[in-house]
Design a protein around this motif. Structure first.
Motif, PDB file in Angstrom:
ATOM      1  N   VAL A  91       0.860  -1.179   0.000  1.00  0.00           N
ATOM      2  CA  VAL A  91       0.000   0.000   0.000  1.00  0.00           C
ATOM      3  C   VAL A  91       0.899   1.233   0.000  1.00  0.00           C
ATOM      4  CG1 VAL A  91      -1.787   1.237   1.296  1.00  0.00           C
ATOM      5  CG2 VAL A  91      -1.771  -1.251   1.276  1.00  0.00           C
ATOM      6  N   ARG A  92       0.529   2.252  -0.765  1.00  0.00           N
ATOM      7  CA  ARG A  92       1.327   3.484  -0.836  1.00  0.00           C
ATOM      8  C   ARG A  92       1.497   4.096   0.554  1.00  0.00           C
ATOM      9  NH1 ARG A  92       2.055   5.429  -5.962  1.00  0.00           N
ATOM     10  NH2 ARG A  92       0.716   4.508  -7.534  1.00  0.00           N
ATOM     11  N   THR A  93       2.662   4.660   0.791  1.00  0.00           N
ATOM     12  CA  THR A  93       2.968   5.246   2.094  1.00  0.00           C
ATOM     13  C   THR A  93       2.173   6.520   2.334  1.00  0.00           C
ATOM     14  OG1 THR A  93       5.184   4.347   1.970  1.00  0.00           O
ATOM     15  CG2 THR A  93       4.838   6.092   3.559  1.00  0.00           C
ATOM     16  N   ALA A  94       2.103   7.378   1.347  1.00  0.00           N
ATOM     17  CA  ALA A  94       1.420   8.663   1.496  1.00  0.00           C
ATOM     18  C   ALA A  94      -0.023   8.537   1.017  1.00  0.00           C
ATOM     19  CB  ALA A  94       2.162   9.735   0.717  1.00  0.00           C
ATOM     20  N   LEU A  95      -0.758   7.622   1.597  1.00  0.00           N
ATOM     21  CA  LEU A  95      -2.134   7.362   1.179  1.00  0.00           C
ATOM     22  C   LEU A  95      -3.094   7.870   2.247  1.00  0.00           C
ATOM     23  CD1 LEU A  95      -3.517   5.912  -1.194  1.00  0.00           C
ATOM     24  CD2 LEU A  95      -3.608   3.886   0.216  1.00  0.00           C
ATOM     25  N   ARG A  96      -4.116   8.568   1.820  1.00  0.00           N
ATOM     26  CA  ARG A  96      -5.112   9.079   2.760  1.00  0.00           C
ATOM     27  C   ARG A  96      -6.073   7.957   3.146  1.00  0.00           C
ATOM     28  NH1 ARG A  96      -6.608  15.137   0.975  1.00  0.00           N
ATOM     29  NH2 ARG A  96      -4.477  15.795   0.552  1.00  0.00           N
ATOM     30  N   PRO A  97      -6.594   8.001   4.366  1.00  0.00           N
ATOM     31  CA  PRO A  97      -7.577   6.994   4.772  1.00  0.00           C
ATOM     32  C   PRO A  97      -8.806   7.038   3.875  1.00  0.00           C
ATOM     33  CG  PRO A  97      -6.790   8.238   6.669  1.00  0.00           C
ATOM     34  CD  PRO A  97      -6.259   8.922   5.451  1.00  0.00           C
ATOM     35  N   GLY A  98      -9.388   5.857   3.651  1.00  0.00           N
ATOM     36  CA  GLY A  98     -10.589   5.777   2.821  1.00  0.00           C
ATOM     37  C   GLY A  98     -10.685   4.446   2.112  1.00  0.00           C
ATOM     38  N   ASP A  99     -11.660   4.367   1.225  1.00  0.00           N
ATOM     39  CA  ASP A  99     -11.893   3.153   0.444  1.00  0.00           C
ATOM     40  C   ASP A  99     -11.322   3.332  -0.957  1.00  0.00           C
ATOM     41  OD1 ASP A  99     -13.236   2.020   2.559  1.00  0.00           O
ATOM     42  OD2 ASP A  99     -15.218   2.615   1.841  1.00  0.00           O
ATOM     43  N   TYR A 100     -10.627   2.296  -1.434  1.00  0.00           N
ATOM     44  CA  TYR A 100     -10.011   2.318  -2.758  1.00  0.00           C
ATOM     45  C   TYR A 100     -10.445   1.065  -3.511  1.00  0.00           C
ATOM     46  CZ  TYR A 100      -7.098   5.995  -0.828  1.00  0.00           C
ATOM     47  OH  TYR A 100      -6.668   7.154  -0.253  1.00  0.00           O
ATOM     48  N   GLY A 101     -10.832   1.242  -4.753  1.00  0.00           N
ATOM     49  CA  GLY A 101     -11.266   0.113  -5.571  1.00  0.00           C
ATOM     50  C   GLY A 101     -10.088  -0.728  -6.049  1.00  0.00           C
ATOM     51  N   ILE A 102     -10.328  -2.034  -6.174  1.00  0.00           N
ATOM     52  CA  ILE A 102      -9.336  -2.966  -6.711  1.00  0.00           C
ATOM     53  C   ILE A 102      -9.948  -3.617  -7.938  1.00  0.00           C
ATOM     54  CG2 ILE A 102      -7.956  -5.024  -6.284  1.00  0.00           C
ATOM     55  CD1 ILE A 102      -8.247  -4.437  -3.271  1.00  0.00           C
ATOM     56  N   ARG A 103      -9.206  -3.634  -9.048  1.00  0.00           N
ATOM     57  CA  ARG A 103      -9.651  -4.273 -10.287  1.00  0.00           C
ATOM     58  C   ARG A 103      -8.689  -5.396 -10.631  1.00  0.00           C
ATOM     59  NH1 ARG A 103      -8.792   0.681 -10.273  1.00  0.00           N
ATOM     60  NH2 ARG A 103      -6.934   0.600 -11.535  1.00  0.00           N
ATOM     61  N   VAL A 104      -9.216  -6.572 -10.886  1.00  0.00           N
ATOM     62  CA  VAL A 104      -8.386  -7.715 -11.269  1.00  0.00           C
ATOM     63  C   VAL A 104      -8.734  -8.107 -12.689  1.00  0.00           C
ATOM     64  CG1 VAL A 104      -7.806 -10.122 -10.803  1.00  0.00           C
ATOM     65  CG2 VAL A 104      -8.207  -8.553  -8.900  1.00  0.00           C
TER      66      VAL A 104
END
Length: 187
Positions: free
Chosen positions: A84-97
């Motif tokens: 996970v990126r270090t400078a990432l803001r809290p929240g929901d992020y979509g994942i596409r496979v």
């Protein structure tokens, strides 16, 4: 005749015991699971994608340092690791496979919780993840090595079923031959 029935029943029982494992690989709902479920920014995670018919795939998200290469294809779905990126803001992020070799797409969500403000853990001075990761380690041969590892894992379901069928046929042949010999001696 009695030993032949016993042999057939034993062969059927063995085949029935191993058959569900062959079809269990297709079971399970489609989706992406993340371990740990709510990772902190900068942490390593393991992804498991269910619902892909292929043996490989690629998971992408704005939350990842780089796309995750997924491999597997067994009952556990496709599995891969990323960060996970270090400078990432809290929240929901979509994942596409994207399932390689097929037109399926599997989706999921990654939830990054708010950082804990407790002073017990000091934050590192340098980022925990690379800013621009390089595909190193073999110069493009990593995909070939992953394919070799899949073949070196041992026999698959198809080979196991063929072995069980051959063993059952051999057991039946032995039973029939024993029955014929027993009948020849009783005349």
């Amino acid at each position: 005749m009695r030993s032949m029935r016993l042999t057939l029943c034993a062969g059927a029982a063995v085949a029935a015991a191993f058959t569900p494992a062959a079809y269990a690989a297709d079971a399970g709902p489609a989706g992406v699971s993340v371990n740990p479920a709510s990772p902190a920014a900068g942490s390593d995670i393991r992804l498991r994608a269910m619902g892909c018919a292929g043996r490989t795939g690629t998971a992408a998200s704005d939350a990842f340092v780089s796309d995750a290469r997924l491999t597997g294809g067994g009952g556990g779905g496709l599995v891969g690791d990323t960060r996970v990126r270090t400078a990432l803001r809290p929240g929901d992020y979509g994942i596409r496979v994207d399932c390689d070799g097929h037109h399926e797409r599997v989706k999921g969500t990654l939830t990054v919780p708010a950082r804990d403000s407790s002073p017990s853990v000091a934050s590192p001075a340098s980022p925990a993840s690379p800013v621009a990761p390089v595909n190193a380690g073999g110069g493009g041969t990593a995909r070939l090595a992953a394919a070799d590892d899949a073949h070196a894992a041992g026999p698959g379901t198809r080979q196991a079923v063929v072995g069980l069928v051959l063993a059952s046929v051999a057991a039946i042949a032995v039973a029939v031959r024993g029955t014929r010999r027993g009948n020849d001696g009783r005349d």
